[in-house]
Scaffold this motif. Sequence first.
Motif, PDB file in Angstrom:
ATOM      1  N   GLY A  10       0.858  -1.186   0.000  1.00 52.43           N
ATOM      2  CA  GLY A  10       0.000   0.000   0.000  1.00 52.43           C
ATOM      3  C   GLY A  10       0.891   1.231   0.000  1.00 52.43           C
ATOM      4  N   ILE A  11       0.757   2.084  -1.021  1.00 48.22           N
ATOM      5  CA  ILE A  11       1.678   3.217  -1.156  1.00 48.22           C
ATOM      6  C   ILE A  11       0.926   4.529  -1.098  1.00 48.22           C
ATOM      7  CG2 ILE A  11       3.398   4.313  -2.621  1.00 48.22           C
ATOM      8  CD1 ILE A  11       3.948   1.651  -3.897  1.00 48.22           C
ATOM      9  N   ASP A  12       1.378   5.393  -0.214  1.00 52.07           N
ATOM     10  CA  ASP A  12       0.867   6.754  -0.155  1.00 52.07           C
ATOM     11  C   ASP A  12       1.903   7.604  -0.879  1.00 52.07           C
ATOM     12  OD1 ASP A  12       0.441   9.131   2.620  1.00 52.07           O
ATOM     13  OD2 ASP A  12       0.072   9.314   0.476  1.00 52.07           O
ATOM     14  N   LEU A  13       1.607   7.984  -2.111  1.00 57.35           N
ATOM     15  CA  LEU A  13       2.549   8.785  -2.895  1.00 57.35           C
ATOM     16  C   LEU A  13       2.165  10.246  -2.707  1.00 57.35           C
ATOM     17  CD1 LEU A  13       4.858   8.622  -5.005  1.00 57.35           C
ATOM     18  CD2 LEU A  13       3.104   8.548  -6.760  1.00 57.35           C
ATOM     19  N   GLY A  14       2.821  10.883  -1.769  1.00 58.45           N
ATOM     20  CA  GLY A  14       2.406  12.239  -1.412  1.00 58.45           C
ATOM     21  C   GLY A  14       3.221  13.304  -2.111  1.00 58.45           C
ATOM     22  N   THR A  15       2.755  14.525  -1.971  1.00 61.99           N
ATOM     23  CA  THR A  15       3.445  15.642  -2.609  1.00 61.99           C
ATOM     24  C   THR A  15       4.782  15.897  -1.949  1.00 61.99           C
ATOM     25  OG1 THR A  15       1.252  16.623  -2.778  1.00 61.99           O
ATOM     26  CG2 THR A  15       3.099  17.980  -3.450  1.00 61.99           C
ATOM     27  N   THR A  16       4.827  15.822  -0.622  1.00 62.57           N
ATOM     28  CA  THR A  16       6.095  16.085   0.050  1.00 62.57           C
ATOM     29  C   THR A  16       6.710  14.834   0.663  1.00 62.57           C
ATOM     30  OG1 THR A  16       4.734  16.840   1.881  1.00 62.57           O
ATOM     31  CG2 THR A  16       5.801  18.522   0.569  1.00 62.57           C
ATOM     32  N   PHE A  17       5.846  13.919   1.120  1.00 64.19           N
ATOM     33  CA  PHE A  17       6.352  12.683   1.719  1.00 64.19           C
ATOM     34  C   PHE A  17       5.588  11.492   1.190  1.00 64.19           C
ATOM     35  CE2 PHE A  17       9.424  13.868   4.835  1.00 64.19           C
ATOM     36  CZ  PHE A  17       9.122  15.170   5.144  1.00 64.19           C
ATOM     37  N   SER A  18       6.270  10.375   1.080  1.00 67.13           N
ATOM     38  CA  SER A  18       5.606   9.139   0.674  1.00 67.13           C
ATOM     39  C   SER A  18       5.829   8.100   1.758  1.00 67.13           C
ATOM     40  CB  SER A  18       6.176   8.622  -0.642  1.00 67.13           C
ATOM     41  OG  SER A  18       5.945   9.543  -1.660  1.00 67.13           O
ATOM     42  N   ALA A 120       0.664  -3.599  -6.074  1.00 63.62           N
ATOM     43  CA  ALA A 120       0.584  -2.417  -5.208  1.00 63.62           C
ATOM     44  C   ALA A 120      -0.765  -1.740  -5.351  1.00 63.62           C
ATOM     45  CB  ALA A 120       1.699  -1.431  -5.553  1.00 63.62           C
ATOM     46  N   VAL A 121      -1.107  -1.012  -4.323  1.00 61.70           N
ATOM     47  CA  VAL A 121      -2.273  -0.119  -4.362  1.00 61.70           C
ATOM     48  C   VAL A 121      -1.723   1.272  -4.077  1.00 61.70           C
ATOM     49  CG1 VAL A 121      -4.311   0.602  -3.068  1.00 61.70           C
ATOM     50  CG2 VAL A 121      -4.011  -1.790  -3.668  1.00 61.70           C
ATOM     51  N   ILE A 122      -2.037   2.205  -4.949  1.00 60.11           N
ATOM     52  CA  ILE A 122      -1.495   3.564  -4.771  1.00 60.11           C
ATOM     53  C   ILE A 122      -2.664   4.506  -4.480  1.00 60.11           C
ATOM     54  CG2 ILE A 122      -0.043   5.365  -5.765  1.00 60.11           C
ATOM     55  CD1 ILE A 122       1.097   3.394  -7.656  1.00 60.11           C
ATOM     56  N   THR A 123      -2.435   5.469  -3.613  1.00 54.80           N
ATOM     57  CA  THR A 123      -3.515   6.386  -3.258  1.00 54.80           C
ATOM     58  C   THR A 123      -3.360   7.716  -3.989  1.00 54.80           C
ATOM     59  OG1 THR A 123      -2.270   7.288  -1.408  1.00 54.80           O
ATOM     60  CG2 THR A 123      -3.730   5.432  -0.960  1.00 54.80           C
ATOM     61  N   VAL A 124      -4.496   8.371  -4.205  1.00 55.11           N
ATOM     62  CA  VAL A 124      -4.513   9.701  -4.800  1.00 55.11           C
ATOM     63  C   VAL A 124      -5.495  10.556  -4.004  1.00 55.11           C
ATOM     64  CG1 VAL A 124      -3.955   9.016  -7.148  1.00 55.11           C
ATOM     65  CG2 VAL A 124      -6.329   9.023  -6.398  1.00 55.11           C
ATOM     66  N   PRO A 125      -5.342  11.865  -4.045  1.00 56.45           N
ATOM     67  CA  PRO A 125      -6.337  12.711  -3.371  1.00 56.45           C
ATOM     68  C   PRO A 125      -7.706  12.477  -4.004  1.00 56.45           C
ATOM     69  CG  PRO A 125      -4.430  14.003  -4.040  1.00 56.45           C
ATOM     70  CD  PRO A 125      -4.263  12.647  -4.636  1.00 56.45           C
ATOM     71  N   ALA A 126      -8.737  12.584  -3.190  1.00 54.08           N
ATOM     72  CA  ALA A 126     -10.085  12.310  -3.695  1.00 54.08           C
ATOM     73  C   ALA A 126     -10.438  13.236  -4.841  1.00 54.08           C
ATOM     74  CB  ALA A 126     -11.103  12.475  -2.562  1.00 54.08           C
ATOM     75  N   TYR A 127      -9.852  14.427  -4.836  1.00 48.81           N
ATOM     76  CA  TYR A 127     -10.226  15.397  -5.839  1.00 48.81           C
ATOM     77  C   TYR A 127      -9.375  15.340  -7.096  1.00 48.81           C
ATOM     78  CZ  TYR A 127     -13.092  19.281  -7.144  1.00 48.81           C
ATOM     79  OH  TYR A 127     -14.022  20.058  -7.752  1.00 48.81           O
ATOM     80  N   PHE A 128      -8.602  14.319  -7.252  1.00 49.87           N
ATOM     81  CA  PHE A 128      -7.832  14.158  -8.478  1.00 49.87           C
ATOM     82  C   PHE A 128      -8.772  13.811  -9.613  1.00 49.87           C
ATOM     83  CE2 PHE A 128      -3.799  15.167  -7.581  1.00 49.87           C
ATOM     84  CZ  PHE A 128      -2.762  14.263  -7.798  1.00 49.87           C
ATOM     85  N   ASN A 129      -8.521  14.399 -10.791  1.00 51.39           N
ATOM     86  CA  ASN A 129      -9.364  14.078 -11.935  1.00 51.39           C
ATOM     87  C   ASN A 129      -8.790  12.870 -12.679  1.00 51.39           C
ATOM     88  OD1 ASN A 129      -7.268  14.954 -13.620  1.00 51.39           O
ATOM     89  ND2 ASN A 129      -8.098  17.021 -13.755  1.00 51.39           N
ATOM     90  N   SER A 130      -9.439  12.476 -13.754  1.00 51.48           N
ATOM     91  CA  SER A 130      -9.047  11.222 -14.395  1.00 51.48           C
ATOM     92  C   SER A 130      -7.652  11.299 -14.999  1.00 51.48           C
ATOM     93  CB  SER A 130     -10.067  10.814 -15.446  1.00 51.48           C
ATOM     94  OG  SER A 130     -10.122  11.807 -16.430  1.00 51.48           O
TER      95      SER A 130
END
Lengths: 551, 397
Positions: A10-18, A120-130
């Motif tokens: 499970g990967i949290d690919l964040g803007t500043t930290f992952s 893997a499962v990667i996360t995105v912000p809910a408000y990300f568009n397609s």
Amino acid sequence: MANDTDMVLGIDLGTTFSAMAYVNRYGKPEIIPNADGQRTTPSVVHFYDEDACVVGDEAVKMVVIDPANVIRFIKRHMGEEDFTLEFFGQNYTPQEVSALILTKLKQDAEELVGYEIHDAVITVPAYFNSAQRGATAEAGKIAGLNVLSIINEPTAAAIAHGLDRVGEDRKLLVLDLGGGTFDVTAMEIRGSKLVTVASDGNAELGGKDWDDRLVNYVADEFFEKFSLDPRDEAAPYQELYERCLHAKISLSSKDRAVIPVNYKGHRTVVKVTRELFEELTEDLVQQCEDTAALVIEKAGFSWEEIDDLLLVGGSTRMPMIQRALTNLTGKQPVESINPDEAVALGAALAGVFRHRPDHPSLKPPEPPKPRKRVESLPPEPSPSTPRGAVIGMAYGGHVAEAAVERSRLQAVEIQDATTHPLGIIVLDRERQERVVELIPEGTPVPHQVKGRFAYAYQNMTAVRVEVTEGSGAYRDEVTVIGKVELNGLPPRPRGTPIEVVYAYGVDQILEVAVIDVETGATRKVSLRFKGGMNHNDLSDASDRRGRMHVE
Amino acid sequence: MDPRTLTLAAEFCRLVQVSDLLTYLNLGDDASPDEVRGRLAQRRKQMQGMQSNPKYKQEALFLIKNFAKLDLIATSPNEHLEDMRRRSESTHMPVLEMTILSALSGGSLSEEQEDFLLRNALELGVSESTFREVLGRLARAHGVNLPGDAVAAEDADHFKVLGLPKTAHRAQIRAAYEARSRALQQLSDRKKVLSAQARIDRAFAQLMATETLAEEDTSDRPTGPPARNRVRTEPIDQAIFNAATMPPASQRVAGPRAIEQLSRGDLGVSTPTLVVSGPSDYSVRLRNRVVSIPVEVSLAGNRDVDAAWVHSAVEWIEVRPRQLNLDSSMQVVHLRVLPQLLPAELNRGEVSFHTNAGRAASVVVVARRSSYLIPALVGGVTSLIIALMALGWFLRT
């Protein structure tokens, strides 16, 4: 599968930290630390040669020395067309840079567990568009990962939190303020189902904006004194940024901070109080409040109905945010969740729920083995507090084996909703272009809709469907995210019916089918977003990434 | 170069507040394309490190996102410089036009005035050639003679004034001169008629004095004095009316000259999908009646055009019809000038023609409000005279 070799990362690919996590065989989600032993890795890449780069803390150290070859906040450009960066003669799209970060995470995880990781499962912000979601999936692919799902960050956080509430019906408000993105999501736990009711946010508002306010303030103060602006040069700017970042963090626990500035031989120290900082960023907090209120309204909840308020993302540590939300909701935010890790943990759990039905922790527990009573064994938790054991599992506390055998991980069903309306461009009676909405915002996914249209002109042999994203009635108010052409038809008279099917999957990636009703001719396309890389480019990028030495 | 690319470069220059790309890169106007490209790549690299810098963020992101197109501009910097010069001129154009018009309102222009206007124009950043072009156009439109006019007249102009091809022979020239003189007598404004007459007199005299006129072809004529050829000149065209007067717009005839307006638009396609026939500038003078200007528009059978419409940029021009019918290829759009909505004495409005692929063409209408003063005065004086004569007659009887 009985063994751990089929781990889903499970990967949290964040803007500043992952961050990354997995679910062990006891059902406990655990953060996997990187090669330096850190539980979070900065999403920073430093290129130091044509085929070599460094990801993480070492890259952050280089930002002041070699700023042109260090890339940060790349998440802000995911899904953007025409955005390429050049390092050592090679061009990189945002997906490729993100792939390098993912590669580092994957490598470090593999080193720790001792075997190869594929899924893997990667996360995105809910408000990300397609487009942004598609880019994230591509980044995973380039990194050599099989991306099973792209899930929303607030959903992941809610899973990590809501695990121990399974069985009750509760309403949650998740506020995710990360380094670069902001989301507010209203969710409901209905039995074992986690439903997203409404969502909104700003994919360009995050902790970085708070930093920028401080940077601008300090630079202005310096300019007033010396008529020089440290922002004018890359290295002094980066140094200033780092200092402001530290000041911001310390202002979350202290009342004042000092920021030394040294540029072109001039030195000064700028003092900042927490009050001043809050004044400088008042409107940003206001934005957060307004968005939260909007989401509550969209969801049809009231502030009193909210049972839990979840704060996710490091930036929610700022007292001004916590205060603002407490004032709005009248509730204290849930404390036990680590805002930096919750998303990765939730992603790992979601991966197991959706894609590992045979995971050992989902099986019913084995009957307890007869055991000699030994004084040194920790006491078994009493049956009246089964939740104690589950909390331990979710938050990484020490758990006795006996307690684990008694309970098991309960799978949670996740239902997300669309965050942007999807439509199609048609011609109305006066042959003017119009946008017709086929899937409105807030529709639960997966969802399929069929629209019936007619050929506009006489003797058409081809039809082109333009898929739009966003709310608006005209072409310039929405974004066209893709086109599907169905050609080679026999000449159709005007008015012949034609069907367009939009199938929106759990990953919120759209499949479009265009069907000519009379002949049955069909054309299906899995929508490739604008700015996406075509198949050749992707494999080239994969190869190039494979050749790169990532530290 | 694709006009869209040039526009992009102009946008960038506006963003960073420089006059052109070469200045931005600290290069002189004579820099070679390789130098420009090299500097641009360097700058992009630098900006990569500044992406997150709040002060330079916009610049950095624009440069990174549009680097490919800016690089294209760098391969032919002269085109870009020319384009930027034209843009800066066009921003000053309204001011320039106003100054020239106020000078021309006196009815004539002296050499000192012309020099003064030229200096003004140069200060505004307009080049001399553009200034002369604008001055000539406005002077012709308002029937004012420029100081240099009487002297600078080429043979080609003489032919044009009389509406003749260069191969016309003496008899044809004479016939044309007589025909035009007769036509001028029909018009009302004495002052303008006199100046126009002077012009064709001049042209006629110059042409007659020329030795190298074409010879008449008398091979198929029977013996005897050459017949007067009725020369079929073009219908009374712009040249004469620009010099003379402007007849009421209801009599204005648009010649069938199709004009490619694409260089004005930003379509960037090679085949026109919408063509406007006729002149690109219209001048009307009106009092209190609505004047309708018919404009012919033709749509080529391009399947990519799904919608076409006309848009008037000013409220005093009403366009009928606003949507163009895609089924018919040739249609007439009426631009109705509404006198009651004219804000000033002299008004300039633009009407643009769009397709769903972008702006295709535009047409400029200059509307001048005639005052009631002179006709009112004339009417008043006339009626006074009549009244006095009647009184006199009365008194005598």
